[in-house]
Write a protein that holds these residues in place. Structure first.
Motif, PDB file in Angstrom:
ATOM      1  N   GLU A  15       1.363  -6.944   8.147  1.00  0.00           N
ATOM      2  CA  GLU A  15       1.520  -8.102   7.279  1.00  0.00           C
ATOM      3  C   GLU A  15       2.737  -8.907   7.728  1.00  0.00           C
ATOM      4  N   LYS A 208       0.188  -8.633   0.519  1.00  0.00           N
ATOM      5  CA  LYS A 208      -0.178  -7.698  -0.555  1.00  0.00           C
ATOM      6  C   LYS A 208       0.855  -6.597  -0.758  1.00  0.00           C
ATOM      7  N   THR A 209       1.372  -6.068   0.353  1.00  0.00           N
ATOM      8  CA  THR A 209       2.348  -4.978   0.249  1.00  0.00           C
ATOM      9  C   THR A 209       3.617  -5.459  -0.439  1.00  0.00           C
ATOM     10  N   MET A 210       4.049  -6.672  -0.088  1.00  0.00           N
ATOM     11  CA  MET A 210       5.248  -7.236  -0.707  1.00  0.00           C
ATOM     12  C   MET A 210       5.041  -7.423  -2.211  1.00  0.00           C
ATOM     13  N   LYS A 212       2.955  -5.754  -4.133  1.00  0.00           N
ATOM     14  CA  LYS A 212       2.912  -4.425  -4.740  1.00  0.00           C
ATOM     15  C   LYS A 212       4.317  -3.866  -4.936  1.00  0.00           C
ATOM     16  N   ASN A 213       5.168  -4.023  -3.929  1.00  0.00           N
ATOM     17  CA  ASN A 213       6.544  -3.516  -4.015  1.00  0.00           C
ATOM     18  C   ASN A 213       7.346  -4.235  -5.096  1.00  0.00           C
TER      19      ASN A 213
END
Length: 322
Positions: A15, A208-210, A212-213
């Motif tokens: 990402e 998406k990962t950012m 979620k975090n």
């Protein structure tokens, strides 16, 4: 995958941070409120200070009234049986704001020192301890002491103990403090207006990962806040949408504001800015010279970030529609 010739191929998904050209950050619409300090606000603030410096004395009338403060022991029973955690000794209670369930404080009115009374009450349906919700309970309460609150007189002698010259100086300091509080609140509201408009005018995608975090960070922060107030039994399921909405806003604001800083590089915080802020704080708090200097040395990065943020928002405000 492993090929016939023994070679391996990998598929890696990475990402990347959003790439965009920040735009429309000048000419934003800002609504400012006129800041006024009323005499009622000054009186309320003044009374709060007097309340904090109040003394409690034994009430010579020795009877619990609606404005009394009482020292009590109590035992709670459900179906005639005491339960763990249902006892209290030497508890100081304000009748006006007891913190107990409905009917408890009212049930103490009229009692005298040494008197014991049974209060037949019911825990509310939404009581914080679920096992006790809606259950009938008997509080056996013993009055140990009955006290009254004595507020100090507002005199020059009293305010001098607080570091003021006289009552006039005291009231002027209150006016200034209220004005500063209102100005700070107004500044936060203006910054909120700016951020909302910038997000609306700059559409960026979020990894998406950012996301979620950031949701987990917000959730953990809220959890710690609840625990600080002694609440450990909480459910965040009904707050999922809010957490995601707040996370998206935080991330977008971060990238947009940083993009403006890159474009308007003169807004970056400098060593000169840092030293000016340090000098200002020391001048305003000469008796705390060492503490302030130590704090600045230990928290330089955080202070530089704060200076940068102030310069950025002042720039956006100065370039907003008048």
């Amino acid at each position: 995958d492993i090929k016939n010739d023994g070679k391996m191929t990998f598929k890696i998904i990475v990402e990347i941070e959003p790439e965009f050209e920040v735009k429309n950050y000048k000419g934003l619409k800002i609504h400012k409120k006129e800041i006024n300090v009323t005499e009622q606000e000054i009186d309320r603030y003044k009374n709060e200070i007097l309340e904090k410096n109040a003394k409690f004395e034994i009430d010579e009338f020795d009877i619990v009234k609606e404005d009394s403060f009482v020292l009590i022991d109590y035992v709670e029973k459900i179906d005639g049986v005491e339960y763990t955690g249902g006892q209290g000794k030497g508890i100081f209670v304000s009748i006006k704001n007891s913190g107990f369930i409905e009917g408890f404080a009212a049930g103490l009115v009229g009692m005298k020192t040494g008197e014991i009374r049974d209060l037949k009450l019911k825990f509310p349906e939404d009581y914080k301890i679920k096992d006790l919700a809606s259950k009938d309970v008997i509080f056996t309460v013993t009055i140990k002491k009955i006290k009254k609150k004595i507020l100090p007189d507002l005199t020059d002698e009293f305010v001098q103990k607080l570091g003021m010259k006289d009552v006039k100086d005291f009231q002027e300091k209150i006016r200034q403090n209220i004005k500063i509080e209102k100005e700070n609140k107004e500044q936060k509201e203006i910054e909120e207006q700016i951020v909302n408009q910038l997000i609306e005018k700059n559409d960026i995608s979020i990894p998406k990962t950012m996301l979620k975090n950031e949701i987990e960070r917000i959730k953990e922060k809220r959890k710690k806040c609840y625990e600080m107030y002694g609440c450990k039994d909480f459910d965040f399921s009904d707050m999922a949408e809010k957490f995601e909405r707040d996370a998206k806003k935080n991330i977008k604001a971060y990238y947009i504001l940083n993009a403006i800083l890159k474009k308007e590089s003169f807004l970056r915080a400098t060593q000169e800015d840092f030293e000016k802020k340090l000098e200002k704080d020391i001048t305003e708090n000469k008796d705390k010279f060492k503490e302030i200097k130590d704090y600045y040395e230990k928290n330089k990065d955080r202070i530089m970030l704060s200076i940068e943020q102030d310069k950025l928002f002042n720039f956006l405000i100065d370039n907003a529609k008048k």
